[in-house]
Design a protein around this motif. Structure first.
Motif, PDB file in Angstrom:
ATOM      1  N   LEU A  44       0.643  -0.949   0.295  1.00 30.34           N
ATOM      2  CA  LEU A  44       0.389   0.028   0.191  1.00 30.34           C
ATOM      3  C   LEU A  44       1.011   0.860   0.002  1.00 30.34           C
ATOM      4  CD1 LEU A  44      -2.472  -1.461   2.600  1.00 30.34           C
ATOM      5  CD2 LEU A  44      -2.743  -0.614   0.123  1.00 30.34           C
ATOM      6  N   ALA A  45       1.981   1.056   0.774  1.00 26.18           N
ATOM      7  CA  ALA A  45       2.805   1.928   0.335  1.00 26.18           C
ATOM      8  C   ALA A  45       3.933   2.183  -1.103  1.00 26.18           C
ATOM      9  CB  ALA A  45       4.165   2.277   1.528  1.00 26.18           C
ATOM     10  N   CYS A  46       3.657   1.918  -1.689  1.00 28.19           N
ATOM     11  CA  CYS A  46       3.956   1.413  -3.179  1.00 28.19           C
ATOM     12  C   CYS A  46       3.584   2.818  -3.675  1.00 28.19           C
ATOM     13  CB  CYS A  46       3.921  -0.243  -4.144  1.00 28.19           C
ATOM     14  SG  CYS A  46       5.196  -0.062  -5.287  1.00 28.19           S
ATOM     15  N   ALA A  47       3.808   3.588  -4.637  1.00 20.35           N
ATOM     16  CA  ALA A  47       3.414   4.919  -5.140  1.00 20.35           C
ATOM     17  C   ALA A  47       2.700   3.886  -6.975  1.00 20.35           C
ATOM     18  CB  ALA A  47       4.791   5.676  -6.126  1.00 20.35           C
ATOM     19  N   THR A  48       3.304   3.205  -7.027  1.00 17.63           N
ATOM     20  CA  THR A  48       2.395   2.168  -8.334  1.00 17.63           C
ATOM     21  C   THR A  48       0.837   1.497  -7.985  1.00 17.63           C
ATOM     22  OG1 THR A  48       3.882   0.544  -9.079  1.00 17.63           O
ATOM     23  CG2 THR A  48       4.534   2.181 -10.011  1.00 17.63           C
ATOM     24  N   VAL A  49       0.979   1.125  -7.007  1.00 13.40           N
ATOM     25  CA  VAL A  49      -0.154   0.390  -6.162  1.00 13.40           C
ATOM     26  C   VAL A  49      -1.441   1.840  -5.838  1.00 13.40           C
ATOM     27  CG1 VAL A  49      -1.096  -0.962  -4.787  1.00 13.40           C
ATOM     28  CG2 VAL A  49       1.377  -1.480  -5.404  1.00 13.40           C
ATOM     29  N   ALA A  50      -3.011   1.252  -6.090  1.00 11.95           N
ATOM     30  CA  ALA A  50      -3.698   1.849  -6.189  1.00 11.95           C
ATOM     31  C   ALA A  50      -4.577   0.755  -5.657  1.00 11.95           C
ATOM     32  CB  ALA A  50      -4.622   1.958  -7.826  1.00 11.95           C
ATOM     33  N   GLY A  51      -4.270  -0.177  -4.808  1.00  9.40           N
ATOM     34  CA  GLY A  51      -5.061  -0.097  -3.970  1.00  9.40           C
ATOM     35  C   GLY A  51      -4.736  -2.149  -4.065  1.00  9.40           C
ATOM     36  N   VAL A  52      -5.234  -2.930  -2.833  1.00  9.34           N
ATOM     37  CA  VAL A  52      -4.475  -4.436  -2.521  1.00  9.34           C
ATOM     38  C   VAL A  52      -6.384  -4.961  -2.105  1.00  9.34           C
ATOM     39  CG1 VAL A  52      -3.869  -5.762  -1.233  1.00  9.34           C
ATOM     40  CG2 VAL A  52      -2.466  -3.785  -1.824  1.00  9.34           C
ATOM     41  N   VAL A 101      -4.426  -6.108 -12.941  1.00  8.63           N
ATOM     42  CA  VAL A 101      -3.852  -6.656 -11.186  1.00  8.63           C
ATOM     43  C   VAL A 101      -2.715  -7.337 -11.742  1.00  8.63           C
ATOM     44  CG1 VAL A 101      -6.522  -6.607 -11.099  1.00  8.63           C
ATOM     45  CG2 VAL A 101      -5.391  -8.896 -12.706  1.00  8.63           C
ATOM     46  N   ALA A 102      -2.014  -7.887 -10.467  1.00 10.31           N
ATOM     47  CA  ALA A 102      -1.364  -7.808 -10.066  1.00 10.31           C
ATOM     48  C   ALA A 102      -1.126  -9.439  -8.700  1.00 10.31           C
ATOM     49  CB  ALA A 102       0.238  -7.611  -9.963  1.00 10.31           C
ATOM     50  N   ALA A 103      -1.148 -10.549  -9.034  1.00 13.17           N
ATOM     51  CA  ALA A 103      -1.487 -11.492  -7.551  1.00 13.17           C
ATOM     52  C   ALA A 103       0.062 -11.175  -7.367  1.00 13.17           C
ATOM     53  CB  ALA A 103      -1.681 -12.385  -7.981  1.00 13.17           C
ATOM     54  N   LEU A 104       0.360 -11.291  -5.817  1.00  6.89           N
ATOM     55  CA  LEU A 104       1.396 -11.222  -5.069  1.00  6.89           C
ATOM     56  C   LEU A 104       1.312 -11.855  -4.065  1.00  6.89           C
ATOM     57  CD1 LEU A 104       3.921  -9.631  -4.723  1.00  6.89           C
ATOM     58  CD2 LEU A 104       2.323  -7.505  -2.729  1.00  6.89           C
ATOM     59  N   ASN A 105       2.817 -12.557  -3.672  1.00  7.38           N
ATOM     60  CA  ASN A 105       2.160 -13.426  -2.515  1.00  7.38           C
ATOM     61  C   ASN A 105       2.163 -12.907  -1.143  1.00  7.38           C
ATOM     62  OD1 ASN A 105       3.638 -15.321  -4.341  1.00  7.38           O
ATOM     63  ND2 ASN A 105       5.156 -16.115  -3.012  1.00  7.38           N
ATOM     64  N   ALA A 106       1.950 -13.125  -0.481  1.00  5.75           N
ATOM     65  CA  ALA A 106       0.867 -13.040   1.435  1.00  5.75           C
ATOM     66  C   ALA A 106       2.462 -13.165   2.011  1.00  5.75           C
ATOM     67  CB  ALA A 106       0.112 -13.401   1.754  1.00  5.75           C
ATOM     68  N   ASP A 107       3.062 -13.427   1.464  1.00  4.96           N
ATOM     69  CA  ASP A 107       4.201 -14.340   2.469  1.00  4.96           C
ATOM     70  C   ASP A 107       5.985 -13.726   2.528  1.00  4.96           C
ATOM     71  OD1 ASP A 107       4.776 -15.431   0.352  1.00  4.96           O
ATOM     72  OD2 ASP A 107       5.192 -17.517   1.649  1.00  4.96           O
ATOM     73  N   LEU A 108       5.541 -11.730   1.955  1.00  3.39           N
ATOM     74  CA  LEU A 108       7.540 -11.865   1.607  1.00  3.39           C
ATOM     75  C   LEU A 108       7.514 -10.200   3.034  1.00  3.39           C
ATOM     76  CD1 LEU A 108       5.598 -10.383  -1.996  1.00  3.39           C
ATOM     77  CD2 LEU A 108       7.991 -12.643  -0.847  1.00  3.39           C
ATOM     78  N   PRO A 109       8.178 -10.623   4.322  1.00  3.88           N
ATOM     79  CA  PRO A 109       7.220  -9.615   5.272  1.00  3.88           C
ATOM     80  C   PRO A 109       8.760  -8.804   4.711  1.00  3.88           C
ATOM     81  CG  PRO A 109       8.604 -11.531   5.168  1.00  3.88           C
ATOM     82  CD  PRO A 109       7.963 -12.070   4.217  1.00  3.88           C
ATOM     83  N   ALA A 110       9.681  -8.797   4.542  1.00  6.75           N
ATOM     84  CA  ALA A 110      10.973  -8.072   3.979  1.00  6.75           C
ATOM     85  C   ALA A 110      10.762  -7.166   2.281  1.00  6.75           C
ATOM     86  CB  ALA A 110      12.170  -8.472   3.947  1.00  6.75           C
ATOM     87  N   LEU A 111       9.638  -6.457   1.941  1.00  3.85           N
ATOM     88  CA  LEU A 111       9.044  -6.436   1.269  1.00  3.85           C
ATOM     89  C   LEU A 111       9.250  -4.608   0.843  1.00  3.85           C
ATOM     90  CD1 LEU A 111       7.526  -7.032  -1.488  1.00  3.85           C
ATOM     91  CD2 LEU A 111       5.086  -6.070  -0.512  1.00  3.85           C
ATOM     92  N   ARG A 112       9.728  -4.398   0.539  1.00  2.00           N
ATOM     93  CA  ARG A 112      10.478  -2.380  -0.327  1.00  2.00           C
ATOM     94  C   ARG A 112       9.272  -1.792  -1.321  1.00  2.00           C
ATOM     95  NH1 ARG A 112      13.063  -4.844   3.585  1.00  2.00           N
ATOM     96  NH2 ARG A 112      15.280  -4.203   3.999  1.00  2.00           N
ATOM     97  N   PRO A 113       8.351  -1.151  -0.728  1.00  2.00           N
ATOM     98  CA  PRO A 113       7.960  -0.496  -1.610  1.00  2.00           C
ATOM     99  C   PRO A 113       8.907  -0.007  -3.232  1.00  2.00           C
ATOM    100  CG  PRO A 113       7.234   0.643   0.855  1.00  2.00           C
ATOM    101  CD  PRO A 113       8.355  -0.355   0.269  1.00  2.00           C
ATOM    102  N   ARG A 114       9.755   0.490  -3.363  1.00  2.00           N
ATOM    103  CA  ARG A 114      10.287   0.965  -3.643  1.00  2.00           C
ATOM    104  C   ARG A 114      10.876  -0.344  -4.741  1.00  2.00           C
ATOM    105  NH1 ARG A 114      14.156   6.119  -2.420  1.00  2.00           N
ATOM    106  NH2 ARG A 114      12.963   7.458  -1.757  1.00  2.00           N
ATOM    107  N   GLU A 115      11.354  -1.422  -4.518  1.00  2.00           N
ATOM    108  CA  GLU A 115      11.566  -2.398  -5.214  1.00  2.00           C
ATOM    109  C   GLU A 115      10.373  -3.306  -5.991  1.00  2.00           C
ATOM    110  OE1 GLU A 115      13.862  -5.213  -2.818  1.00  2.00           O
ATOM    111  OE2 GLU A 115      15.059  -3.717  -2.287  1.00  2.00           O
ATOM    112  N   LEU A 116       9.452  -2.871  -5.131  1.00  2.00           N
ATOM    113  CA  LEU A 116       7.583  -3.675  -5.874  1.00  2.00           C
ATOM    114  C   LEU A 116       7.110  -2.704  -6.793  1.00  2.00           C
ATOM    115  CD1 LEU A 116       4.852  -5.177  -5.564  1.00  2.00           C
ATOM    116  CD2 LEU A 116       4.378  -3.948  -4.256  1.00  2.00           C
ATOM    117  N   ALA A 117       7.845  -1.608  -6.639  1.00  2.00           N
ATOM    118  CA  ALA A 117       7.560  -0.393  -8.342  1.00  2.00           C
ATOM    119  C   ALA A 117       8.551  -0.563  -9.554  1.00  2.00           C
ATOM    120  CB  ALA A 117       7.920   1.214  -6.806  1.00  2.00           C
TER     121      ALA A 117
END
Length: 211
Positions: A44-52, A101-117
């Protein structure tokens, strides 16, 4: 391009069974929830994500993830991971027709918003695209652009199955946090070494230490 992410989460009592050598039965549900909380918060903190949209029937997880800002979609098909993802994507597009739309795993506890973008920006170049996990066997993200069907094929050897389905494999550099899912104790150590979010840090305190 703005993306809506679909994140599947099985009932917490059945989650993360492969962590049994690292976490007791009573600990694993809390860990699975913490992984999902950190994943959703970063997404949700990723600039290119409109919603989850989180597809789950777990009431506790639904409450906690909704509090972070996720939309909760009941797992009406109740027919496994891929059916849940297809249902979630359809629920998103019922409100936003043609959404990316993009499917994303729920077990990415180190996820960085900039890397996701970075991954989602790369995915925007193709009709469908995916990112392999850290083990180079599975998949952590599968993206479908506007008007494209998601066609999820998660499970054993999903990297090869998504490639065979015509999805383009993405190979951006510097996106380790988007690849590092957690199924085993070694995976958790690797995530801790990358730096996990606050929910996982609290849940894993005293359980493991990063090398």
């Amino acid at each position: 391009m703005q993306w809506t992410l679909v994140i599947p989460l099985k009932p917490l009592v059945r989650a993360k069974s492969r962590l049994s050598d690292t976490a007791a039965d009573g600990v694993r549900p809390g860990l699975a929830l913490a992984f999902a909380q950190d994943t959703v918060a970063a997404a949700l903190a990723c600039a290119t994500v409109a919603g989850v949209a989180v597809v789950t029937d777990d009431e506790r997880a639904g409450r906690e993830l909704a509090a972070l800002g996720a939309r909760i979609v009941p797992d009406t098909p109740a027919d496994g991971l891929n059916a849940a993802l297809a249902h979630g994507a359809a629920a998103v597009r019922a409100i936003r027709p043609g959404a990316a739309v993009a499917a994303l795993n729920a077990d990415l506890p180190a996820l960085r918003p900039r890397e996701l973008a970075r991954v989602l920006d790369a995915a925007a170049e193709f009709p469908r695209a995916f990112l392999a996990d850290a083990a180079a066997i599975g998949t952590t993200l599968l993206a479908a652009g506007p008007e494209q069907e998601l066609q999820p094929a998660f499970g054993i050897d999903s990297r090869n199955r998504h490639r065979a389905s015509g999805a383009r494999e993405l190979t951006p550099a510097g996106v380790d946090s988007v690849r590092q899912d957690v199924d085993t104790g070694d995976d958790l150590r690797a995530a801790l070494a990358l730096g996990v979010g606050p929910y996982t840090a609290a849940a894993a305190a005293g359980l493991l230490s990063a090398p």
